[in-house]
Design a protein around this motif. Structure first.
Motif, PDB file in Angstrom:
ATOM      1  N   ILE A   1       0.836  -1.199   0.000  1.00  0.00           N
ATOM      2  CA  ILE A   1       0.000   0.000   0.000  1.00  0.00           C
ATOM      3  C   ILE A   1       0.871   1.249   0.000  1.00  0.00           C
ATOM      4  CG2 ILE A   1      -1.667   1.356   1.346  1.00  0.00           C
ATOM      5  CD1 ILE A   1      -2.691  -1.352   2.435  1.00  0.00           C
ATOM      6  N   PHE A   2       1.910   1.257   0.808  1.00  0.00           N
ATOM      7  CA  PHE A   2       2.806   2.412   0.906  1.00  0.00           C
ATOM      8  C   PHE A   2       3.395   2.763  -0.461  1.00  0.00           C
ATOM      9  CE2 PHE A   2       7.011   4.278   1.612  1.00  0.00           C
ATOM     10  CZ  PHE A   2       6.712   5.305   2.497  1.00  0.00           C
ATOM     11  N   VAL A   3       3.850   1.746  -1.201  1.00  0.00           N
ATOM     12  CA  VAL A   3       4.455   2.004  -2.512  1.00  0.00           C
ATOM     13  C   VAL A   3       3.381   2.407  -3.522  1.00  0.00           C
ATOM     14  CG1 VAL A   3       5.904   1.067  -4.340  1.00  0.00           C
ATOM     15  CG2 VAL A   3       6.305   0.387  -1.984  1.00  0.00           C
ATOM     16  N   ILE A   4       2.201   1.778  -3.463  1.00  0.00           N
ATOM     17  CA  ILE A   4       1.103   2.126  -4.374  1.00  0.00           C
ATOM     18  C   ILE A   4       0.725   3.591  -4.225  1.00  0.00           C
ATOM     19  CG2 ILE A   4      -1.356   1.781  -4.868  1.00  0.00           C
ATOM     20  CD1 ILE A   4      -0.884  -1.195  -4.045  1.00  0.00           C
TER      21      ILE A   4
ATOM     22  N   THR B   1       0.442   2.868 -14.061  1.00  0.00           N
ATOM     23  CA  THR B   1       0.594   1.470 -14.460  1.00  0.00           C
ATOM     24  C   THR B   1       1.386   0.690 -13.414  1.00  0.00           C
ATOM     25  OG1 THR B   1       0.521   2.048 -16.812  1.00  0.00           O
ATOM     26  CG2 THR B   1       1.507  -0.078 -16.234  1.00  0.00           C
ATOM     27  N   THR B   2       2.431   1.294 -12.897  1.00  0.00           N
ATOM     28  CA  THR B   2       3.198   0.647 -11.822  1.00  0.00           C
ATOM     29  C   THR B   2       2.317   0.432 -10.594  1.00  0.00           C
ATOM     30  OG1 THR B   2       5.207   1.748 -12.608  1.00  0.00           O
ATOM     31  CG2 THR B   2       5.262   0.812 -10.392  1.00  0.00           C
ATOM     32  N   GLY B   3       1.510   1.441 -10.239  1.00  0.00           N
ATOM     33  CA  GLY B   3       0.590   1.295  -9.124  1.00  0.00           C
ATOM     34  C   GLY B   3      -0.405   0.170  -9.349  1.00  0.00           C
ATOM     35  N   THR B   4      -0.882   0.015 -10.586  1.00  0.00           N
ATOM     36  CA  THR B   4      -1.824  -1.057 -10.896  1.00  0.00           C
ATOM     37  C   THR B   4      -1.194  -2.426 -10.665  1.00  0.00           C
ATOM     38  OG1 THR B   4      -2.903   0.314 -12.585  1.00  0.00           O
ATOM     39  CG2 THR B   4      -3.265  -2.059 -12.700  1.00  0.00           C
ATOM     40  N   CYS B   5       0.025  -2.605 -11.131  1.00  0.00           N
ATOM     41  CA  CYS B   5       0.714  -3.896 -10.936  1.00  0.00           C
ATOM     42  C   CYS B   5       0.886  -4.221  -9.458  1.00  0.00           C
ATOM     43  CB  CYS B   5       2.064  -3.865 -11.636  1.00  0.00           C
ATOM     44  SG  CYS B   5       1.980  -3.714 -13.444  1.00  0.00           S
ATOM     45  N   LEU B   6       1.226  -3.212  -8.673  1.00  0.00           N
ATOM     46  CA  LEU B   6       1.397  -3.428  -7.237  1.00  0.00           C
ATOM     47  C   LEU B   6       0.059  -3.708  -6.558  1.00  0.00           C
ATOM     48  CD1 LEU B   6       3.990  -0.594  -6.570  1.00  0.00           C
ATOM     49  CD2 LEU B   6       4.427  -3.059  -6.510  1.00  0.00           C
ATOM     50  N   ALA B   7      -1.019  -3.064  -7.023  1.00  0.00           N
ATOM     51  CA  ALA B   7      -2.342  -3.320  -6.455  1.00  0.00           C
ATOM     52  C   ALA B   7      -2.794  -4.745  -6.745  1.00  0.00           C
ATOM     53  CB  ALA B   7      -3.349  -2.307  -6.997  1.00  0.00           C
ATOM     54  N   LEU B   8      -2.473  -5.253  -7.934  1.00  0.00           N
ATOM     55  CA  LEU B   8      -2.767  -6.655  -8.242  1.00  0.00           C
ATOM     56  C   LEU B   8      -2.016  -7.585  -7.292  1.00  0.00           C
ATOM     57  CD1 LEU B   8      -2.631  -6.471 -12.147  1.00  0.00           C
ATOM     58  CD2 LEU B   8      -4.649  -7.070 -10.778  1.00  0.00           C
ATOM     59  N   ALA B   9      -0.749  -7.241  -7.015  1.00  0.00           N
ATOM     60  CA  ALA B   9       0.031  -8.045  -6.066  1.00  0.00           C
ATOM     61  C   ALA B   9      -0.570  -7.981  -4.666  1.00  0.00           C
ATOM     62  CB  ALA B   9       1.474  -7.559  -6.048  1.00  0.00           C
ATOM     63  N   LEU B  10      -1.098  -6.815  -4.287  1.00  0.00           N
ATOM     64  CA  LEU B  10      -1.719  -6.671  -2.978  1.00  0.00           C
ATOM     65  C   LEU B  10      -2.939  -7.566  -2.846  1.00  0.00           C
ATOM     66  CD1 LEU B  10      -2.001  -5.148  -0.246  1.00  0.00           C
ATOM     67  CD2 LEU B  10      -3.376  -3.447  -1.473  1.00  0.00           C
ATOM     68  N   VAL B  11      -3.796  -7.582  -3.854  1.00  0.00           N
ATOM     69  CA  VAL B  11      -4.988  -8.431  -3.810  1.00  0.00           C
ATOM     70  C   VAL B  11      -4.582  -9.909  -3.762  1.00  0.00           C
ATOM     71  CG1 VAL B  11      -7.003  -9.187  -5.127  1.00  0.00           C
ATOM     72  CG2 VAL B  11      -6.466  -6.753  -4.933  1.00  0.00           C
ATOM     73  N   ARG B  12      -3.576 -10.255  -4.544  1.00  0.00           N
ATOM     74  CA  ARG B  12      -3.109 -11.643  -4.537  1.00  0.00           C
ATOM     75  C   ARG B  12      -2.540 -12.018  -3.165  1.00  0.00           C
ATOM     76  NH1 ARG B  12       1.403 -14.303  -8.665  1.00  0.00           N
ATOM     77  NH2 ARG B  12       1.266 -16.444  -7.828  1.00  0.00           N
ATOM     78  N   ALA B  13      -1.772 -11.109  -2.570  1.00  0.00           N
ATOM     79  CA  ALA B  13      -1.210 -11.395  -1.239  1.00  0.00           C
ATOM     80  C   ALA B  13      -2.319 -11.510  -0.201  1.00  0.00           C
ATOM     81  CB  ALA B  13      -0.238 -10.281  -0.840  1.00  0.00           C
ATOM     82  N   GLY B  14      -3.408 -10.767  -0.400  1.00  0.00           N
ATOM     83  CA  GLY B  14      -4.514 -10.827   0.546  1.00  0.00           C
ATOM     84  C   GLY B  14      -5.240 -12.158   0.531  1.00  0.00           C
ATOM     85  N   ARG B  15      -5.111 -12.928  -0.563  1.00  0.00           N
ATOM     86  CA  ARG B  15      -5.760 -14.231  -0.632  1.00  0.00           C
ATOM     87  C   ARG B  15      -4.969 -15.318   0.111  1.00  0.00           C
ATOM     88  NH1 ARG B  15      -5.861 -13.556  -6.518  1.00  0.00           N
ATOM     89  NH2 ARG B  15      -7.714 -12.382  -7.141  1.00  0.00           N
ATOM     90  N   VAL B  16      -3.679 -15.038   0.375  1.00  0.00           N
ATOM     91  CA  VAL B  16      -2.834 -16.044   1.024  1.00  0.00           C
ATOM     92  C   VAL B  16      -3.167 -16.123   2.496  1.00  0.00           C
ATOM     93  CG1 VAL B  16      -0.470 -16.719   1.528  1.00  0.00           C
ATOM     94  CG2 VAL B  16      -1.006 -15.630  -0.658  1.00  0.00           C
ATOM     95  N   PRO B  17      -3.484 -17.285   3.048  1.00  0.00           N
ATOM     96  CA  PRO B  17      -3.811 -17.419   4.482  1.00  0.00           C
ATOM     97  C   PRO B  17      -2.665 -16.951   5.354  1.00  0.00           C
ATOM     98  CG  PRO B  17      -4.398 -19.421   3.283  1.00  0.00           C
ATOM     99  CD  PRO B  17      -3.599 -18.585   2.335  1.00  0.00           C
TER     100      PRO B  17
END
Length: 405
Positions: A208-211, A389-405
């Motif tokens: 989030i900080f980098v986004i 665009t860089t923010g979008t890529c990082l936001a996708l990573a954030l959502v993916r990380a949020g799915r990890v238990p």
């Protein structure tokens, strides 16, 4: 909401004043971009200590101090003898304004149960200032010298300081209702501060900080010089409209700039974006909705110049799309921060957030000013698209990380 409107009234009056300073001080966009970056940089850098102070002293003291400091800074700006004086006054403004967002957003996060709607209304109030600041400044510049204008602009903040000190509220009314937590004292030492920071900076919060840092580069980069961009496109689209409105040679004809009013209209459209962003946080996860808005910002950046070059309708469409999308991100990032932080450290979390948005983001003014000095407007918007665009890529990573238990 009043405090938020005042902060952005001053913040967004600066780009309008920069169009005057370019001719008043016979300087370049690169030099003024650096001057603006100093004030805007402190606006962000001061958010971190501001967040610590909020956790210790509460929102009332910090918001009142912010309003008083901003009023004093604009009094100093009216006395500035040159670019160095302007830079110093903007530095005072940035330091004073920096504490507002941690204070105001902590108050909403911990004091308002309907958090998404609270962020929406708070953001809308900010956009009233964002749009009203340039509009009022532009209107005052029609009748008065810029030095008198900034002195007049100082008065509302000083009056708001007195009003703010008389208001009563419960800053922790919603903690149990929304988070089930309790307040914890803020760090007393560097070691405790480091410990709080380590606990706060999970993988999610780091992303989030980098986004928000890249979003800040886009936000500050585009808004600082947007009046100048709009002026060039308007001249190409409709020519010089002043002879048809004012008597040639009149003082008002010399001061009137149609681009300033289009700029104010673009920022007014942002009120709708703030509301939509806030309501999206109630219907979907804010980090997911953030991806959609960041993609929209990329599309708008890449299409802005081609659309503007087609004529007035294309310029208006591109401008209003930019204003709507740019401000829709704010409630979404704020709700995402609240999702990935704990209530007792909200001041610190929003301090880091606005360090990224306005501190790191302040480099956007210097970057765009430099690119504009040595390249074209088209290149500027490609750079802006790269940020989102860089923010979008990082936001996708954030959502993916949020799915990890």
């Amino acid at each position: 909401m009043v405090g938020h409107a005042m902060v952005h009234t001053y913040e967004m009056s600066i780009p309008i004043l920069m169009t005057v300073w370019l001719s008043q001080f016979s300087t370049t966009t690169a030099v003024l971009g650096v001057a603006a970056a100093v004030g805007y940089g402190l606006f962000g850098i001061g958010a971190l200590p501001g967040g610590l102070l909020v956790d210790r002293f509460g929102s009332r003291v910090l918001i009142s101090a912010c309003l008083a400091g901003m009023g004093v800074s604009f009094l100093l700006l009216g006395l500035a003898p040159g670019v160095i004086g302007v830079t110093a006054a903007l530095a005072v403004w940035g330091a004073a304004a920096s504490v507002y967002h941690p204070a105001g957003l902590t108050l909403i996060s911990n004091g308002v149960e309907e958090r998404g709607r609270g962020f929406a209304y708070h953001g809308m109030a900010g956009n009233v200032g964002i749009a009203g600041g340039p509009l009022v400044t532009a209107l005052l510049l029609l009748a008065f010298d810029w030095r008198l204008v900034v002195l007049l602009l100082a008065v509302p903040a000083l009056l708001a300081t007195l009003a703010g000190l008389s208001i009563e509220f419960d800053p922790a009314a919603a903690i149990e209702a929304t988070d089930g937590g309790s307040r914890r004292r803020s760090p007393d030492s560097l070691g405790e501060f480091a410990g709080e920071t380590r606990r706060l900076f999970t993988l999610g919060f780091l992303l989030i900080f980098v986004i928000v840092g890249f979003n800040g580069l886009y936000y500050r980069g585009v808004l600082t010089f947007l009046p100048e961009f709009l002026g060039d496109f308007l001249t190409a689209a409709v020519g010089d409209v002043r002879p048809g409105i004012f008597d040639p040679g009149s003082p008002m004809a010399a001061e009137f700039d149609l681009a300033q009013y289009l700029y104010a209209g673009l920022l007014t459209v942002g009120i709708g974006g703030q509301y939509l962003g806030g309501r999206l946080t109630e219907s979907t996860e804010p980090d997911r909705a953030l991806i959609f808005v960041l993609v929209t910002l990329t599309v708008v950046a890449l299409g802005f110049v081609p659309a503007a070059e087609t004529g007035l309708p294309g310029l208006l469409l591109a401008s209003f799309a930019l204003g709507f999308a740019l401000f829709a991100t704010q409630p979404l990032t704020q709700a995402t921060v609240a999702k990935y932080s704990v209530p007792e450290a909200r001041g610190l979390s929003f301090g880091y957030t606005y360090l990224a948005i306005f501190g790191v983001g302040a480099l956007g003014a210097a970057i765009v000013g430099t690119v504009l000095t040595y390249a074209s407007v088209s290149v500027v918007f490609v750079v802006l698209a790269a940020f989102s665009t860089t923010g979008t890529c990082l936001a996708l990573a954030l959502v993916r990380a949020g799915r990890v238990p």
